[in-house]
Design an enzyme around this catalytic site. Structure first.
Site, mmCIF file in Angstrom:
data_model
loop_
_atom_site.group_PDB
_atom_site.id
_atom_site.type_symbol
_atom_site.label_atom_id
_atom_site.label_comp_id
_atom_site.label_asym_id
_atom_site.label_seq_id
_atom_site.Cartn_x
_atom_site.Cartn_y
_atom_site.Cartn_z
ATOM 1 N N GLN A 67 -5.541 -3.354 10.817
ATOM 2 C CA GLN A 67 -4.407 -2.723 11.485
ATOM 3 C C GLN A 67 -4.799 -1.454 12.228
ATOM 4 O O GLN A 67 -3.940 -0.619 12.521
ATOM 5 C CB GLN A 67 -3.301 -2.411 10.476
ATOM 6 C CG GLN A 67 -2.655 -3.656 9.906
ATOM 7 C CD GLN A 67 -1.464 -3.310 9.044
ATOM 8 O OE1 GLN A 67 -0.454 -2.829 9.536
ATOM 9 N NE2 GLN A 67 -1.573 -3.531 7.745
ATOM 10 N N ARG A 73 5.129 -7.344 10.890
ATOM 11 C CA ARG A 73 6.347 -6.563 10.613
ATOM 12 C C ARG A 73 7.479 -7.485 10.162
ATOM 13 O O ARG A 73 8.486 -7.031 9.651
ATOM 14 C CB ARG A 73 6.842 -5.805 11.866
ATOM 15 C CG ARG A 73 5.895 -4.814 12.495
ATOM 16 C CD ARG A 73 5.362 -3.828 11.520
ATOM 17 N NE ARG A 73 4.058 -4.246 11.031
ATOM 18 C CZ ARG A 73 3.530 -3.830 9.872
ATOM 19 N NH1 ARG A 73 4.191 -3.021 9.088
ATOM 20 N NH2 ARG A 73 2.351 -4.239 9.473
ATOM 21 N N ASP A 122 -1.968 7.698 3.708
ATOM 22 C CA ASP A 122 -1.538 6.361 4.141
ATOM 23 C C ASP A 122 -2.189 6.041 5.495
ATOM 24 O O ASP A 122 -2.580 6.942 6.232
ATOM 25 C CB ASP A 122 -0.011 6.343 4.287
ATOM 26 C CG ASP A 122 0.562 4.915 4.234
ATOM 27 O OD1 ASP A 122 -0.216 3.953 4.076
ATOM 28 O OD2 ASP A 122 1.800 4.773 4.336
ATOM 29 N N GLU A 123 -2.301 4.783 5.842
ATOM 30 C CA GLU A 123 -2.801 4.345 7.156
ATOM 31 C C GLU A 123 -4.152 4.990 7.477
ATOM 32 O O GLU A 123 -4.376 5.484 8.585
ATOM 33 C CB GLU A 123 -1.782 4.700 8.261
ATOM 34 C CG GLU A 123 -0.366 4.213 8.002
ATOM 35 C CD GLU A 123 -0.105 2.798 8.503
ATOM 36 O OE1 GLU A 123 -1.065 2.132 8.937
ATOM 37 O OE2 GLU A 123 1.051 2.361 8.437
ATOM 38 N N LYS A 128 0.829 -1.215 0.000
ATOM 39 C CA LYS A 128 0.000 0.000 0.000
ATOM 40 C C LYS A 128 0.858 1.258 0.000
ATOM 41 O O LYS A 128 0.627 2.175 -0.789
ATOM 42 C CB LYS A 128 -0.909 0.026 1.244
ATOM 43 C CG LYS A 128 -1.924 -1.094 1.284
ATOM 44 C CD LYS A 128 -2.817 -0.986 2.491
ATOM 45 C CE LYS A 128 -2.085 -1.170 3.817
ATOM 46 N NZ LYS A 128 -1.451 -2.492 3.986
ATOM 47 N N THR A 129 1.833 1.287 0.885
ATOM 48 C CA THR A 129 2.676 2.473 0.968
ATOM 49 C C THR A 129 3.474 2.630 -0.323
ATOM 50 O O THR A 129 3.655 3.729 -0.837
ATOM 51 C CB THR A 129 3.605 2.372 2.199
ATOM 52 O OG1 THR A 129 2.792 2.186 3.358
ATOM 53 C CG2 THR A 129 4.445 3.614 2.374
HETATM 54 P P1 ATP Z 1 1.733 -2.226 5.930
HETATM 55 O O1 ATP Z 1 0.301 -2.652 5.923
HETATM 56 O O2 ATP Z 1 2.516 -2.966 6.923
HETATM 57 O O3 ATP Z 1 1.863 -0.741 6.018
HETATM 58 P P2 ATP Z 1 2.082 -2.012 3.088
HETATM 59 O O4 ATP Z 1 0.855 -2.588 2.485
HETATM 60 O O5 ATP Z 1 2.169 -0.551 3.149
HETATM 61 O O6 ATP Z 1 2.326 -2.663 4.520
HETATM 62 P P3 ATP Z 1 4.647 -1.869 1.836
HETATM 63 O O7 ATP Z 1 5.398 -1.459 3.045
HETATM 64 O O8 ATP Z 1 4.356 -0.853 0.796
HETATM 65 O O9 ATP Z 1 3.292 -2.605 2.294
HETATM 66 O O10 ATP Z 1 5.350 -3.096 1.143
HETATM 67 C C1 ATP Z 1 5.792 -4.216 1.898
HETATM 68 C C2 ATP Z 1 7.091 -4.740 1.335
HETATM 69 O O11 ATP Z 1 6.850 -5.327 0.080
HETATM 70 C C3 ATP Z 1 8.107 -3.650 1.108
HETATM 71 O O12 ATP Z 1 9.381 -4.161 1.384
HETATM 72 C C4 ATP Z 1 7.961 -3.351 -0.361
HETATM 73 O O13 ATP Z 1 9.128 -2.832 -0.922
HETATM 74 C C5 ATP Z 1 7.642 -4.729 -0.927
HETATM 75 N N1 ATP Z 1 6.847 -4.683 -2.157
HETATM 76 C C6 ATP Z 1 5.650 -4.119 -2.339
HETATM 77 N N2 ATP Z 1 5.203 -4.285 -3.598
HETATM 78 C C7 ATP Z 1 6.160 -5.001 -4.249
HETATM 79 C C8 ATP Z 1 6.303 -5.516 -5.591
HETATM 80 N N3 ATP Z 1 5.374 -5.323 -6.508
HETATM 81 N N4 ATP Z 1 7.423 -6.210 -5.864
HETATM 82 C C9 ATP Z 1 8.376 -6.419 -4.929
HETATM 83 N N5 ATP Z 1 8.304 -5.962 -3.666
HETATM 84 C C10 ATP Z 1 7.216 -5.269 -3.311
HETATM 85 MG MG MG Z 2 2.330 0.771 4.770
#
Ligand code: ATP
Ligand code: MG
Length: 717
Positions: free
Chosen positions: A247, A599, A216-217, A31-32
Site C-alpha cells: 500500500q 477499501r 500507522d501506515e 493493523k489500525t
Molecule cells: P488498511 O490496510 O486498509 O489500513 P487495516 O489493516 O488497518 O487496514 P483495520 O482498518 O484496522 O485494518 O480493520 C479493517 C476492518 O476490520 C475494520 O472494520 C475493523 O474494525 C475490522 N476488524 C479488524 N480486526 C477485527 C477483529 N478481530 N474482529 C472483527 N473485526 C475486525
Molecule cells: Mg489501517
C-alpha cells in the site's frame, strides 16, 4: 475489553512488550485496530504513563478517530496520549523548543501558495527567472529537503548551471523563511530532525520522552520521518510500526517503502508479526485485489484470507465517455439506495481531482447528496486566506509574506509603490510592524493617503496584537480582525459574491469557536497551527449520510460498503505523465489501485470510459490493470460500451483435494496438504518445501493444478 474479539496474532501484537514490534500485514487485516487496542492496553495495565505514549497517524483525521476509540476503551487517560501526524508532532516540538532552538514560538507555517509567492519574489532578477517557475523550484527544494540535502550540498552536487542556480535559490529561500519566522511543511520535519539528533540535553530529552511509540501506515514514511522516529525511539522506548508494503503510494512525494522493510535494522531486536486474516472485504473483492497486486515484483508476498461469505462478484464496466460513466455510477448508487444501502456508505474513487466535477453534476441530477473530499477549497478561498494572513501577522510580526498580502486588503489606497517602500523601510528599521505603521509619516516618498491608512492600520494592529498576546480565545481575535481590518465592511451582503464570502467568514468564525471550546487556553497560536496543518484527507466526514467523492490517495485507511473506482483507463490508472514513467511508477500505480479496491467491504465496481479528453494526453480505453484483476484470463473481457453484459470477475471453478500438485505464481510448485471449501473458494494448506506449509486462499492469484494425484476426499465445511 481492548482484547475482545481479536484473533491470536492481533492479540499478540497488542500485548507484546518485549521490545520493538513490526506488524507487516495486508489491507483490512486490523493493523489500525491493533494500534488502537495496544494503546488501550498500555493505559489499562498502567504499563506506561499516558503522556509517555506517542501515536503517529497518516492524517489528522485518523489521529482524531484513534483518540476517540482509545477514549472509549480507556476514557480517563486517552486525552493525555500524544497523537498526531509527523507534521503536527513536529510543530508541537518546534513550539516547545523555540527559545533553545532560536526560532519564534509563534512561527508561521507556509503552505504551497505562500511558498510560491516567496519563491516568485526571490526568482526576480536571477538568471533563471524566465526558465524556472515558482512551482518547479518548490518541487526541487522539497525533493532536496526530503532527501536531507542542504543548500550547500545541493549546489556542490548540481549537474548543470540551471540546477546550480536553483540550489542558490534554495539557499536564498531558506534565509527568507528564517527572516519571516516561517517554516514550510518540509521544514517542520527537517528542522526537528536536526534538532533532536543533536547530542545535547535537548536532543536526549526527546529520545527519552516516549516510552511507547506507535506508527500507522509506516510504508509511506520518508527518510526524514524515519530519522525522526529513530531519534525519538531511543533507549528505553519501544517502537511499534504497522504497515503494508503493497500500500505504499507516496513514492512520488519521497516516501520510501524500504523504510518498512529496513525497520528491523533500524530497531534492533524487532519482533515481526504478520496478520493474514482480512476482516473487511468479501472473498471476491479480496481475490480481485490480490490478483492485481501479485503482478508487482519486489514485494513481500502475503496470503490473506477471510471467513466472509463469497459475496457479489466484482463488476467491471465500460462506458462511452466520462459523462456516461458518471451517470451510470450515480444511477447505480441511486438503485443501491433504494435497496437500503445508504449513500453515506458508498464512495466513488478516482485518480485525479479534476474528475470530481462530472460526478458532482451527476449526483445533483440523481438527487444524491455528496461530499467531495480532496480539495481544501474552503481554506483556499481568498477571504479565508486574508483573515489567516492577518492572524499570522498578529502571532508572528516577522511574517512579511502575510503582511504584504493584506496591507492593501481591502483596498485602502496603499499602492504597489507605497507598499514596497513601506516594506523595505520596515525591514531596514527592524521595528515592529504596528510601530512602524504609526510612524509612516516619516517614510520618504509615501503619498498622504497611504500615510493615513498605514497609521490607522498601526493602531488596529497594535490593539489586536495585544489581545492575541494576552491569550484571548481565537474566536475573539478573529472578530477583532474582522472588525478592525475593514474586511466585513468591504463586503456587500446584497451581492451573490459578497454574501457567499460572508457565509465563509461566518463558517471560519464557527471553526475558531469550536477550536476554543475543544482547546481552552490554547488561543490564537494553537488555532493557527491546527488550520495550517489541515490536509485534504481531513475533510472527510464519515458520519455524514452523503456519497463520498475522493481521489484514491485520499481513501487510504478508510472503508466503505460499496466502492466505485472510476476512470480505470490507460493513461489515468496508471497515470502517465509525459517524459517520466518507469517500472517503479507503474508498480506504484498498481498499488494505488490495490489500495482503492481494498477499501470495499461488500461491493466493488471498476469503470472506464472509452474516450476521455485530457489536455495534452491521449487517455481513455481500459487500463492494462483490468486484465490483471481477472482470475483466469478468460473471465474478464473488457467489453465495448453496452454491447456485452458486465464482465464478472469470479473465482475459477477448480476442485482441489489433498495430494494435488499445484503451481503458485509466487511460491512455485507445491503439494496440497489440506483443502477446505470456504464459501466460493478454497483454503489450501500447501507444502512448498519451505520451513512451514503455507495456508492460502485460492483466488488471489491463479493457482493451477499441475497433477491431480487424487486419493483423499476433500474436507468439507
Ligand atoms: P488498511 O490496510 O486498509 O489500513 P487495516 O489493516 O488497518 O487496514 P483495520 O482498518 O484496522 O485494518 O480493520 C479493517 C476492518 O476490520 C475494520 O472494520 C475493523 O474494525 C475490522 N476488524 C479488524 N480486526 C477485527 C477483529 N478481530 N474482529 C472483527 N473485526 C475486525
Ligand atoms: Mg489501517
Amino acid at each position: 475489553m481492548y482484547r475482545a474479539g481479536l484473533n491470536p496474532e492481533q492479540a499478540e501484537a497488542v500485548v507484546y512488550l518485549g521490545g520493538h514490534l513490526l506488524v507487516l500485514a495486508g489491507a483490512g487485516s486490523g493493523k489500525t485496530r491493533v494500534l488502537t487496542c495496544r494503546i488501550a492496553h498500555l493505559l489499562a495495565e498502567r504499563i506506561v504513563e499516558p503522556r509517555r505514549i506517542l501515536a503517529v497517524t497518516f492524517t489528522n483525521k485518523a489521529a482524531g478517530e484513534m483518540k476517540e476509540r482509545v477514549g472509549r476503551l480507556s476514557p480517563a487517560d486517552a486525552e493525555r496520549v500524544r497523537m498526531g501526524t509527523f507534521h503536527s508532532i513536529c510543530a508541537w516540538i518546534l513550539r516547545r523548543e523555540a527559545s533553545s532552538g532560536g526560532w519564534p514560538e509563534n512561527f508561521s507555517i507556509y503552505d504551497a501558495d505562500d511558498q510560491k509567492s516567496l519563491l516568485r519574489s526571490l526568482l526576480r532578477n536571477t538568471p533563471i527567472e524566465t526558465k524556472v517557475t515558482p512551482g518547479a523550484a518548490q518541487t526541487w527544494i522539497s525533493r532536496w529537503k526530503n532527501s536531507m540535502v542542504d543548500p550547500g550540498k545541493a549546489e556542490d552536487s548540481a549537474e548543470s548551471d540551471q540546477e546550480r542556480e536553483i540550489a542558490r535559490l534554495y539557499a536564498a529561500y531558506q534565509s527568507a523563511l528564517r527572516r519571516n519566522g516561517a517554516f514550510d511543511f518540509d521544514d517542520l520535519l527537517t528542522v526537528v530532525h536536526g534538532y533532536i539528533r543533536q547530542e545535547t540535553d535537548a536532543g536526549s530529552r526527546y529520545s527519552r520522552m516516549f516510552g511507547h511509540i506507535l506508527v500507522d501506515e509506516y510504508q509511506d514514511t520518508n527518510l526524514v520521518q524515519r530519522g525522526i522516529l529513530k531519534s525519538l525511539g531511543g533507549p528505553g522506548s519501544s517502537v511499534c510500526a504497522v504497515g503494508d508494503d503493497d500500500q505504499s503510494i507516496y513514492g512520488w512525494r519521497g516516501a520510501r517503502v524500504s523504510n518498512i522493510l529496513d525497520f528491523p535494522e533500524d530497531f534492533p531486536g524487532t519482533r515481526i508479526i504478520r496478520l493474514e486474516r482480512n476482516y473487511r472485504s468479501t472473498p471476491a473483492i479480496l481475490a480481485a485485489a490480490s490478483s492485481l497486486v501479485s503482478f508487482n515484483r519486489g514485494r513481500h508476498g502475503k496470503a490473506l484470507w477471510t471467513e466472509r461469505p463469497a459475496g457479489e462478484p466484482v463488476r467491471a464496466r465500460s462506458l462511452a465517455n466520462p459523462e456516461d460513466e458518471a451517470a451510470w455510477i450515480l444511477k447505480e448508487v441511486s438503485d443501491l439506495s433504494s435497496r437500503g444501502v445508504s449513500p453515506g456508505r458508498v464512495a466513488v474513487l478516482y485518480r485525479t481531482n479534476a474528475q470530481s466535477r462530472v460526478f458532482e453534476s451527476a449526483a445533483l441530477l440523481e438527487g444524491i447528496p455528496c461530499q467531495v473530499i480532496g480539495s481544501l477549497r474552503f481554506y483556499e478561498r481568498e477571504e479565508i486566506k486574508d483573515i489567516v494572513a492577518w492572524l499570522r501577522v498578529l502571532a508572528n510580526p516577522g511574517d512579511r509574506i502575510s503582511l504584504a498580502r493584506v496591507l492593501n486588503k481591502p483596498p485602502r489606497g496603499i499602492g504597489d509603490k507605497s507598499k514596497a517602500l513601506f516594506l523595505a523601510g520596515l525591514d531596514a528599521s527592524g521595528a515592529d510592524p504596528s510601530e512602524f505603521m504609526k510612524r509612516a509619516g516619516r517614510i520618504p516618498g509615501l503619498s498622504r493617503g497611504s500615510i493615513s491608512s498605514l497609521e490607522a492600520l498601526g493602531s488596529f494592529l497594535a490593539g489586536a496584537s495585544a489581545l492575541a498576546a494576552g491569550g484571548a480565545p481565537a474566536a475573539e481575535v478573529v472578530d477583532a480582525v474582522l472588525a478592525g481590518s475593514g474586511m466585513l465592511d468591504a463586503l456587500d451582503p446584497s451581492t451573490v459574491e459578497g454574501s457567499s464570502r460572508l457565509e465563509n467568514i461566518d463558517e471560519f468564525r464557527r471553526s475558531a469557536n469550536e477550536y476554543d471550546s475543544l482547546h481552552p487556553g490554547s488561543g490564537l497560536a494553537g488555532f493557527l497551527t491546527t488550520i495550517s496543518l489541515m490536509t485534504t484527507s481531513d475533510a472527510y466526514d464519515s458520519g455524514a449520510d452523503r456519497l463520498s467523492l475522493m481521489t484514491l490517495h485520499c481513501a487510504k485507511g478508510l472503508e466503505f460498503d460499496t466502492v466505485f473506482i472510476a476512470g480505470v483507463e490507460e493513461g489515468l490508472i496508471p497515470f502517465i505523465r509525459a517524459g517520466r514513467f518507469g517500472p517503479d511508477d507503474l508498480e506504484e500505480e498498481r498499488r494505488l489501485l490495490y489500495v482503492g479496491m481494498t477499501r470495499a467491504k461488500d461491493r466493488l465496481y471498476l469503470t472506464w470510459a472509452e474516450r476521455r479528453a485530457r489536455p495534452g494526453v491521449t487517455a481513455g480505453g481500459v487500463s492494462r490493470f483490468v486484465s490483471e484483476v481477472s482470475l483466469d484470463s478468460g473471465s474478464t473481457v473488457p467489453a465495448p460500451a453496452a454491447a456485452v453484459p458486465d464482465p464478472v470477475i469470479g473465482v475459477p471453478d477448480t476442485r482441489f483435494s489433498r495430494g494435488n500438485v499445484i503451481h503458485h505464481p509466487r511460491y512455485g510448485m507445491g503439494t496440497v496438504l489440506k483443502a477446505v471449501r470456504r464459501g466460493g473458494e478454497w483454503q489450501l494448506t500447501i507444502d512448498f518445501g519451505m520451513d512451514e506449509p503455507k495456508t492460502l486462499l485460492t483466488g488471489y492469484v491463479p493457482i493451477t493444478i499441475v497433477r491431480e494425484k487424487g486419493g483423499f476426499p476433500v474436507d468439507a465445511v
